[in-house]
Design an enzyme around this catalytic site. Structure first.
Site, PDB file in Angstrom:
ATOM      1  N   ASP A  89       0.852  -1.189   0.000  1.00 39.79           N
ATOM      2  CA  ASP A  89       0.000   0.000   0.000  1.00 39.79           C
ATOM      3  C   ASP A  89       0.889   1.241   0.000  1.00 39.79           C
ATOM      4  O   ASP A  89       1.930   1.244  -0.663  1.00 39.79           O
ATOM      5  CB  ASP A  89      -0.928  -0.046   1.227  1.00 39.79           C
ATOM      6  CG  ASP A  89      -2.217   0.741   1.032  1.00 39.79           C
ATOM      7  OD1 ASP A  89      -2.127   1.941   0.734  1.00 39.79           O
ATOM      8  OD2 ASP A  89      -3.306   0.160   1.186  1.00 39.79           O
ATOM      9  N   ASP A 112       4.400   6.724   6.296  1.00 40.75           N
ATOM     10  CA  ASP A 112       3.155   6.690   5.514  1.00 40.75           C
ATOM     11  C   ASP A 112       2.554   8.094   5.465  1.00 40.75           C
ATOM     12  O   ASP A 112       1.824   8.503   6.365  1.00 40.75           O
ATOM     13  CB  ASP A 112       2.173   5.704   6.149  1.00 40.75           C
ATOM     14  CG  ASP A 112       0.894   5.525   5.337  1.00 40.75           C
ATOM     15  OD1 ASP A 112       0.842   6.023   4.191  1.00 40.75           O
ATOM     16  OD2 ASP A 112      -0.038   4.881   5.841  1.00 40.75           O
ATOM     17  N   HIS A 116      -3.175   5.579   4.271  1.00 38.52           N
ATOM     18  CA  HIS A 116      -4.037   4.470   3.854  1.00 38.52           C
ATOM     19  C   HIS A 116      -3.449   3.119   4.233  1.00 38.52           C
ATOM     20  O   HIS A 116      -4.152   2.232   4.739  1.00 38.52           O
ATOM     21  CB  HIS A 116      -4.282   4.535   2.347  1.00 38.52           C
ATOM     22  CG  HIS A 116      -5.363   3.621   1.867  1.00 38.52           C
ATOM     23  ND1 HIS A 116      -5.139   2.284   1.592  1.00 38.52           N
ATOM     24  CD2 HIS A 116      -6.677   3.847   1.631  1.00 38.52           C
ATOM     25  CE1 HIS A 116      -6.277   1.725   1.190  1.00 38.52           C
ATOM     26  NE2 HIS A 116      -7.228   2.654   1.206  1.00 38.52           N
ATOM     27  N   ALA A 228      -6.433  -8.752  -8.516  1.00 37.67           N
ATOM     28  CA  ALA A 228      -7.478  -9.571  -7.892  1.00 37.67           C
ATOM     29  C   ALA A 228      -8.006 -10.662  -8.809  1.00 37.67           C
ATOM     30  O   ALA A 228      -8.332 -11.761  -8.352  1.00 37.67           O
ATOM     31  CB  ALA A 228      -8.627  -8.671  -7.443  1.00 37.67           C
ATOM     32  N   SER A 281     -10.462  -2.005  -0.727  1.00 38.36           N
ATOM     33  CA  SER A 281      -9.105  -2.146  -0.175  1.00 38.36           C
ATOM     34  C   SER A 281      -9.152  -2.388   1.330  1.00 38.36           C
ATOM     35  O   SER A 281      -8.308  -3.102   1.877  1.00 38.36           O
ATOM     36  CB  SER A 281      -8.287  -0.890  -0.483  1.00 38.36           C
ATOM     37  OG  SER A 281      -8.855   0.263   0.133  1.00 38.36           O
TER      38      SER A 281
END
Length: 419
Positions: A89, A112, A116, A228, A281
């Site tokens: 991420d 970060d 997220h 995915a 997510s």
């Protein structure tokens, strides 16, 4: 009616009101309410936007998603101990209080700016802190922070693929990928194949997160997103508190499992406060946490078998809904991934509404109490009145122990009445 009868009825009614109040209280305790207004999580930042500084507001109630997933029932059986979850991420802040001491970073992914990745990591494994009841799914799992985007959240197939490889090579047994890209690529397929070869379960958002400006009329047509939709990836859709897709959400026909993802509570990169966010997510983070629980309690299962167990133990729906308790407590038939319920591959059928189970259990004691109270009221009020009206017991024909109550109507009278 005598004073004794009045007292019996009054006591019964008082108990009735007490039981009713207790039932309401039990439902409220199980529900995920709360009036705290939390700041909204951003999935990426504009070039001139400041980095997330953390939230000063704390969620003190149990979030609806924890009630829905029945995590409090699951934690006595599994904690995620011994399992590392890679979070591909925006990075995961190693200074986030709820993840203290459990974050290992690849490169500069221990910071970060967006927040997220830290939010997703919190859904995977945030620990309980004083004064709050929010917690991640696998509170003793370790987090491997990996960048799958640039520092401000922009993603490409190459960055996501590099992130998956780094997580696999870093020792993760489960990897959650937040990005959902419109096009497949050889580099993504190669990264997913490496994960399968190393027995690492890749969990990924089935669709991009719902646009903030979405309405009921602008939902895009169904299609596949990547990684995915690649073979071997556990694809996750997001659902709201009622088990439905959010308004205007992206759609796909290839999702394997669904999890909470609309208006869920999570942590920020700094401070001890909370944010609220939405999207597939985030749902993928819940599933990755559940996969960590399964792999901690069933270490002999392969990545593919873990994915199968999560699907076959899920609540039946158009897209089966994640049920961590059922997955963790399933009795496996040898090394098979399907839970043993008579037939090895039979899904576990649990209530369609995940929040309904705890509420019903909380109401059972009140229901039993109501039955007793009704009997008290009957004995204290109805039977004395019936005797004055001339009721008498009569034996049914052909039996010596069955009693039927019937009203005796005096000769020449119509409806019985008090004399």
């Amino acid at each position: 009616m005598t004073t004794t009868h009045h007292k019996a009825v009054a006591a019964g009614l008082a108990l009735l009101l007490t039981a009713a109040a207790s039932a309401v209280g039990a439902g409220s305790a199980s529900a995920a309410g709360g009036t705290v207004q939390l700041p909204v999580l951003a999935a990426k930042l504009e070039a001139d936007a400041a980095c997330a500084t953390g939230s000063d507001r704390r969620a003190t109630d149990v979030p609806w998603e924890q009630v829905s997933l029945q995590l409090s029932r699951t934690w006595p059986f599994a904690s995620g101990s011994g399992v590392t979850v890679g979070v591909v991420d925006t990075g995961v802040s190693s200074s986030a209080p709820a993840l203290k001491g459990r974050v290992t970073a690849v490169g500069d992914a221990g910071t970060d700016c967006v927040g997220h990745g830290t939010f997703v990591a919190g859904l995977v494994g945030a620990a309980v802190e004083d004064g709050v009841r929010f917690a991640g799914v696998a509170q003793q799992a370790r987090i491997l922070a990996v960048r799958g985007s640039d520092a401000r959240g922009a993603v490409t197939a190459d960055r996501v693929a590099d992130g998956i490889r780094a997580a696999v090579n870093g020792g993760a047994k489960v990897v959650t990928v937040s990005a959902a890209l419109a096009a497949d690529s050889a580099t993504l397929r190669s990264a997913v194949a490496l994960a399968a070869k190393k027995d690492v379960l890749v969990v990924a958002a089935a669709v991009p997160d719902t646009p903030a400006t979405a309405t009921s009329t602008d939902a895009p047509p169904a299609r596949d997103y990547y990684p995915a939709a690649d073979d071997g990836v556990l694809s996750v859709l997001d659902v709201d508190v009622s088990g439905k897709r959010p308004t205007g959400a992206y759609t796909t026909s290839s999702a394997a499992i669904a999890a909470p993802g609309d208006g869920v509570v999570g942590i920020g990169p700094k401070k001890a406060g909370h944010y609220i966010g939405s999207g597939a997510s985030l749902a993928a983070g819940f599933v990755a946490g559940a996969a960590a629980l399964v792999r901690s309690v069933h270490p002999d299962l392969t990545a593919a078998q873990t994915a199968t167990l999560l699907r076959t133990s899920a609540y039946p729906a158009d897209v089966p809904r994640l049920a961590p308790y059922a997955a963790v407590t399933s009795v496996l038939n040898g090394t098979a991934a399907a839970p043993s319920r008579g037939d090895a591959g039979t899904p576990v059928h649990l209530p369609a509404d995940k929040a309904a189970g705890p509420l019903r259990r909380a109401l059972w004691p009140a229901s039993a109490g109501l039955a007793v109270i009704i009997a008290v009221v009957w004995l204290g009020l109805i039977l004395p009145r019936g005797r004055r009206l001339g009721w008498r017991p009569s034996r049914s024909e052909g039996t010596g122990n069955t009693v039927v109550a019937e009203a005796a109507v005096p000769a020449g009278a119509g409806t019985p009445r008090e004399g």
